[in-house]
Design a protein around this motif. Structure first.
Motif, mmCIF file in Angstrom:
data_model
loop_
_atom_site.group_PDB
_atom_site.id
_atom_site.type_symbol
_atom_site.label_atom_id
_atom_site.label_comp_id
_atom_site.label_asym_id
_atom_site.label_seq_id
_atom_site.Cartn_x
_atom_site.Cartn_y
_atom_site.Cartn_z
ATOM 1 N N ALA A 1 44.726 36.393 43.057
ATOM 2 C CA ALA A 1 45.473 37.647 43.069
ATOM 3 C C ALA A 1 46.745 37.548 43.900
ATOM 4 O O ALA A 1 47.646 38.383 43.759
ATOM 5 C CB ALA A 1 44.593 38.776 43.592
ATOM 6 N N LYS B 1 49.985 37.214 33.860
ATOM 7 C CA LYS B 1 49.061 38.335 33.983
ATOM 8 C C LYS B 1 47.729 37.976 33.332
ATOM 9 O O LYS B 1 47.702 37.401 32.252
ATOM 10 C CB LYS B 1 49.653 39.580 33.317
ATOM 11 N N GLU C 1 49.240 38.423 38.697
ATOM 12 C CA GLU C 1 48.471 39.644 38.440
ATOM 13 C C GLU C 1 47.103 39.250 37.878
ATOM 14 O O GLU C 1 46.996 38.825 36.723
ATOM 15 C CB GLU C 1 49.222 40.549 37.471
ATOM 16 N N THR D 1 44.567 40.330 32.727
ATOM 17 C CA THR D 1 43.870 41.614 32.855
ATOM 18 C C THR D 1 43.055 41.845 31.582
ATOM 19 O O THR D 1 42.015 41.244 31.406
ATOM 20 C CB THR D 1 44.870 42.763 33.099
#
Length: 377
Positions: free
Chosen positions: A125, A360, A129, A362
């Protein structure tokens, strides 16, 4: 007179020195209560681990007894003289196991999480992201992605994973990516919908689960059964161990002849890992390595997995004075004895990803997923 004055001053200094020496001697002769409590906690921790941790007798059998005694003596010496406090002593002791053998031996404290943990793990982290979320999605015309960021059973649930598998089977995609980056474990039962997709042969050597059959460990699971009579794990351990006198009780025979019908899909499978892939998440990696032919399946990653793949069924217990919580596994795989690397390095990928970390991770299809999908085609 000058001589007498000097003599008197020297005599005064000598007497002062004797008084100071006696004072220091008296301080060390009377051990402070805090040090006594700290030493009692360390002794309790050592007794818990040596008597109950499932991996301990195997670690000794593998020849690490002298290293262990040296480590234990050094920590005890530093604690008894006040050079370190109980927090550091507990962390140092548990980290010896954590870093060399088993990522399931750990301390629930900010010191361990913020200092010791980062010695052999990566804070993703801080690099990009990083908050992996469940995903079931088509990547391209031939590849489907299922991202499983937890085996805790809440995010996602087993029902979600069953639906995701059905979506894949009905998608028309030949290939499957199972992304378990960030999955620090939970329950192996989470993988029930996925396991049939990865089975195509029985392994050359069988694996067995060994339970450290001690009064403390057994009483823990007896209490669970008292509170929850339908708890399958507790039933499994108690039924196999309560009538045995063996220290390490073989709980399960994993012989898998005709284990599952061989699924025609996926034609090619990829499992994506990172350093946060741990425990039950490592279980599906090990299953795939043992039961799925490498021509069908490959594991992709930049780093190895966490290094908690051989143990499970963890007990937490507080130390009596400091109330520091320490955790240890009550079960260990028979393969631990055979692994020269001791498992601490984690499971390596079959294919090392040379790409930079994604921007990223996610609920998206990231750069790694697209790159792996291209390779599977």
């Amino acid at each position: 007179m000058q001589f007498i004055f000097q003599y008197m001053e020297i005599r005064k200094l000598f007497i002062t020195s004797i008084i100071a020496t006696l004072a220091i001697t008296n301080v060390w002769a009377i051990e402070p209560d805090s040090i006594r409590r700290n030493m009692a906690d360390l002794d309790t921790l050592v007794q818990i681990v040596e008597t109950n941790y499932a991996g301990f007798p195997i670690i000794m059998q593998k020849g690490y007894g002298n290293d262990y005694q040296t480590m234990k003596t050094d920590i005890s010496s530093q604690l008894s003289t006040g050079r370190i406090g109980i927090q550091q002593a507990v962390c140092d002791y548990c980290y010896w196991f954590f870093s060399k053998f088993d990522g399931h031996v750990y301390v629930d404290s900010p010191l361990f999480r913020n200092s010791y943990f980062t010695r052999c793990h990566i804070r993703y982290a801080e690099l990009f992201e990083y908050d992996p979320q469940p995903v079931s999605s088509k990547v391209n015309d031939s590849t489907w992605l299922i991202r499983v960021p937890s085996c805790q059973g809440q995010n996602p649930t087993v029902e979600w994973l069953k639906d995701a598998v059905q979506q894949y089977l009905q998608s028309g995609c030949d290939n499957l990516i199972i992304d378990i980056r960030g999955n620090t474990g939970g329950s192996d039962a989470m993988w029930e919908p996925v396991v049939p997709l990865l089975f195509d042969h029985t392994p050359a050597s069988q694996e067995h689960t060994l339970f450290r059959n001690t009064p403390k460990n057994l009483s823990f699971y007896l209490q669970i059964l008292k509170d929850d009579p339908e708890n399958e794990v507790a039933k499994w351990l108690v039924d196999n161990s309560s009538k045995s006198e063996d220290e390490l009780v073989r709980i399960e025979d994993d012989e898998s002849e005709d284990f599952f019908p061989i699924s025609p899909l996926p034609k090619k499978a990829a499992i994506v890992i990172d350093k946060n892939t741990a425990s039950s998440a490592e279980s599906i990696v090990r299953f795939a390595k043992m039961y799925c032919d490498r021509t069908r399946k490959k594991v992709y990653g930049k780093e190895n997995t966490w290094g908690a793949q051989y143990s499970g069924n963890i007990i937490g217990t507080p130390l009596p004075n400091s109330q520091i919580w320490v955790y240890y596994p009550t079960c260990i795989s028979s393969l631990f004895l055979l692994d020269d690397s001791n498992g601490s390095a984690g499971l390596p990928p079959d294919v090392r990803i040379n790409l930079p970390y994604p921007k990223k991770l996610t609920d998206n299809c990231d750069e790694w997923v697209f790159g792996i999908a291209d390779q599977l085609q």
